[in-house]
Design a protein around this motif. Structure first.
Motif, short mmCIF file in Angstrom:
data_model
loop_
_atom_site.label_atom_id
_atom_site.label_comp_id
_atom_site.label_asym_id
_atom_site.label_seq_id
_atom_site.Cartn_x
_atom_site.Cartn_y
_atom_site.Cartn_z
N PHE A 122 37.44 33.89 40.77
CA PHE A 122 38.62 34.24 41.42
C PHE A 122 39.92 33.69 41.24
CE2 PHE A 122 35.44 31.52 43.37
CZ PHE A 122 36.32 30.22 43.95
N GLN A 123 39.83 32.69 40.04
CA GLN A 123 41.21 31.91 39.67
C GLN A 123 41.29 32.26 38.09
OE1 GLN A 123 38.75 28.40 40.82
NE2 GLN A 123 40.76 28.00 42.02
N ILE A 125 34.41 39.60 40.37
CA ILE A 125 35.50 38.91 40.84
C ILE A 125 35.17 39.48 42.26
CG2 ILE A 125 38.06 38.94 41.35
CD1 ILE A 125 38.38 40.54 38.51
N ASN A 126 35.36 37.94 42.83
CA ASN A 126 35.21 37.76 44.52
C ASN A 126 36.50 38.04 45.03
OD1 ASN A 126 34.84 37.23 47.16
ND2 ASN A 126 33.40 35.27 46.72
N GLU A 159 47.51 38.37 41.91
CA GLU A 159 46.61 37.32 41.33
C GLU A 159 45.45 37.98 40.94
OE1 GLU A 159 46.87 33.40 44.18
OE2 GLU A 159 45.78 34.94 44.95
N LEU A 160 44.84 39.20 41.75
CA LEU A 160 43.73 39.80 41.46
C LEU A 160 44.07 40.54 39.96
CD1 LEU A 160 41.26 41.15 41.63
CD2 LEU A 160 42.19 42.80 43.14
N LEU A 161 45.24 41.13 39.85
CA LEU A 161 45.63 41.94 38.74
C LEU A 161 45.62 40.62 37.51
CD1 LEU A 161 46.68 44.13 37.17
CD2 LEU A 161 49.26 43.72 37.88
N ALA A 162 46.18 39.65 37.68
CA ALA A 162 46.35 38.52 36.50
C ALA A 162 44.65 38.40 35.99
CB ALA A 162 47.03 37.41 36.96
N ILE A 163 43.58 38.11 37.13
CA ILE A 163 42.59 37.71 36.62
C ILE A 163 41.83 38.99 35.75
CG2 ILE A 163 40.07 37.68 37.54
CD1 ILE A 163 41.40 35.99 39.82
N GLU A 176 43.32 41.23 34.23
CA GLU A 176 43.99 41.09 32.56
C GLU A 176 43.43 39.99 31.81
OE1 GLU A 176 48.35 40.83 33.94
OE2 GLU A 176 48.53 43.26 34.08
N ALA A 177 43.28 38.70 32.43
CA ALA A 177 42.63 37.72 31.63
C ALA A 177 41.23 38.32 31.27
CB ALA A 177 42.80 36.41 32.66
N LEU A 178 40.65 38.72 32.01
CA LEU A 178 39.24 39.04 31.58
C LEU A 178 39.24 40.46 30.47
CD1 LEU A 178 37.50 39.39 34.95
CD2 LEU A 178 36.86 37.86 33.21
N THR A 179 40.09 41.24 30.70
CA THR A 179 40.22 42.34 29.52
C THR A 179 40.57 41.86 28.26
OG1 THR A 179 40.90 43.84 31.42
CG2 THR A 179 41.45 44.44 29.02
#
Length: 393
Positions: free
Chosen positions: A106-107, A131-132, A147-151, A153-156
């Protein structure tokens, strides 16, 4: 035949767990899978055996609280997906990858650093991440859409992590006032819609625990996380009174009388602090269970057990390894079976009753049962397996 040298044990009815799983399968939408929650040693029932049985009878995935619990399942040969619901420090990411155990995140910084760690280790497969999203539990989870979108995108962008799930957790789904649960649901859906509007395809979506599954089956999404209900216990009296899903408790706690004494000549004090004085002619039995086994000291002079189908009181203080009960003037002998939680000859002491007496919840009563108590796994009325740190055959 297994020989117990300390005669206290737990019986886990695997048929009850099977029936509970089937009850939820019939209740939720056909598209929804079941993730069996086996954290805290399967709520005291024994994680390895419960996990195996759950996977045999309808569960497709497992959930644990921490990575160590997941590794125990992997070492036992369990190959199904396992999700860690709690926070996992970056120093443990390598182990999660090695054991193929999915993690919650979640970060953004955590995602980026986890990717760097796995890249440095040159792992051959990508680590699965759920993602929690914190919609009102206030415990763990991302709280803002950006923040969710950034996570995501980082995972993608990651070559060593893959996004396989997104979830939230309801905080009041077991209560009659459904306002907050509905608000949490709507907030979670708005997060998902926000991602979809960015052209992002969602992975497995899950939000329902046992209480929400019973009260809001329409929220079951792709998967439910089935915890306390799998063990035949309801999350609250309110959820039980809805009478929507019939559950069968799977756990019984039993012991054999270790010693019997009759107060013949004079009254005698019982246990530490001399808080109970037995009357002349009163029969006192000692049982080999105490607070180190998870039988709360708060049950001193308050609890009951079943002997020959009759309720008899716990007298004196609960000690670390033993308790005393009063048989009154009734018969009793060394070796008699006593039921501490469960049924005997039509009588019952339920985990819910004990929880109410302790001003707590059934979750705590069962999950604090010590690992030193042997677990007997019963199927079709026969002992299938015994799990214990020490067994004599």
């Amino acid at each position: 035949m297994t020989k117990l040298c300390r005669e206290v044990w737990i019986e886990v009815n695997l048929d009850a767990i099977k029936k509970n799983l089937r009850a939820f399968h019939h209740y939720i939408p056909n598209k929804s899978k079941i993730m069996a929650v086996v954290k805290a040693n399967a709520y005291g029932h024994g994680a390895v055996e419960v996990a195996r049985h759950a996977l045999e009878h309808g569960a497709s995935e497992l959930a644990v609280a921490g990575l160590e619990e997941g590794i125990i399942l992997r070492k036992a040969g369990i190959k199904a997906p396992i999700l860690v619901l709690g926070f996992t420090p970056l120093k443990c990411v390598k182990e999660a990858s090695a054991w193929n155990i999915e993690l919650s995140a979640f970060q953004v910084d955590w995602i980026k650093k986890a990717n760097e760690i796995l890249e440095k280790e040159a792992v051959s497969s990508r680590l699965a991440i759920h993602i929690n999203v914190d919609t009102g539990m206030g415990r763990l989870g991302v709280r803002r859409g950006e923040e969710l979108l950034a996570i995501v995108e980082a995972l993608t962008a990651s070559k060593f992590l893959k996004w396989t799930g997104i979830y939230t957790h309801f905080s009041t789904a077991d209560e009659p006032d459904t306002t907050l649960t509905r608000l949490q649901h709507d907030k979670f859906i708005s997060f998902l819609r926000y991602l979809k509007n960015q052209g992002i395809e969602l992975p497995t979506v899950h939000m329902n625990n046992t209480a929400a599954t019973i009260a809001f089956p329409e929220y079951s999404a792709d998967m439910i996380r089935l915890g306390i209900g799998m063990y035949g216990l309801y999350p609250s009296e309110y959820i039980k009174q809805l009478n929507l899903v019939k559950l069968i408790p799977a756990l019984s706690l039993k012991a054999r009388i270790a010693y019997v004494k009759t107060m013949i000549t004079e009254p005698r004090t019982i246990s530490y602090g001399a808080t109970y004085i037995a009357d002349l002619g009163e029969i006192i039995a000692t049982l080999p269970i105490g607070y180190a086994d998870g039988y709360s000291r708060e049950l001193s002079n308050r609890g009951f057990v079943l002997h020959d189908g009759r309720r008899v009181p716990v007298v004196g203080r609960v000690t670390m390894d033993q308790i005393m009960v009063s048989l009154g003037e009734g018969d009793g002998k060394q070796g008699d079976e006593v039921v501490i939680y469960g049924r005997q000859k039509g009588a019952e002491i339920s985990v819910d009753e004990v929880a109410e007496m302790l001003d707590t919840i059934n979750y705590e009563v069962v999950s604090t049962l010590s690992r030193r108590i042997p677990r007997f796994y019963i199927r079709d009325g026969e002992i299938l397996k015994v799990s214990s740190p020490v067994l004599y055959v």
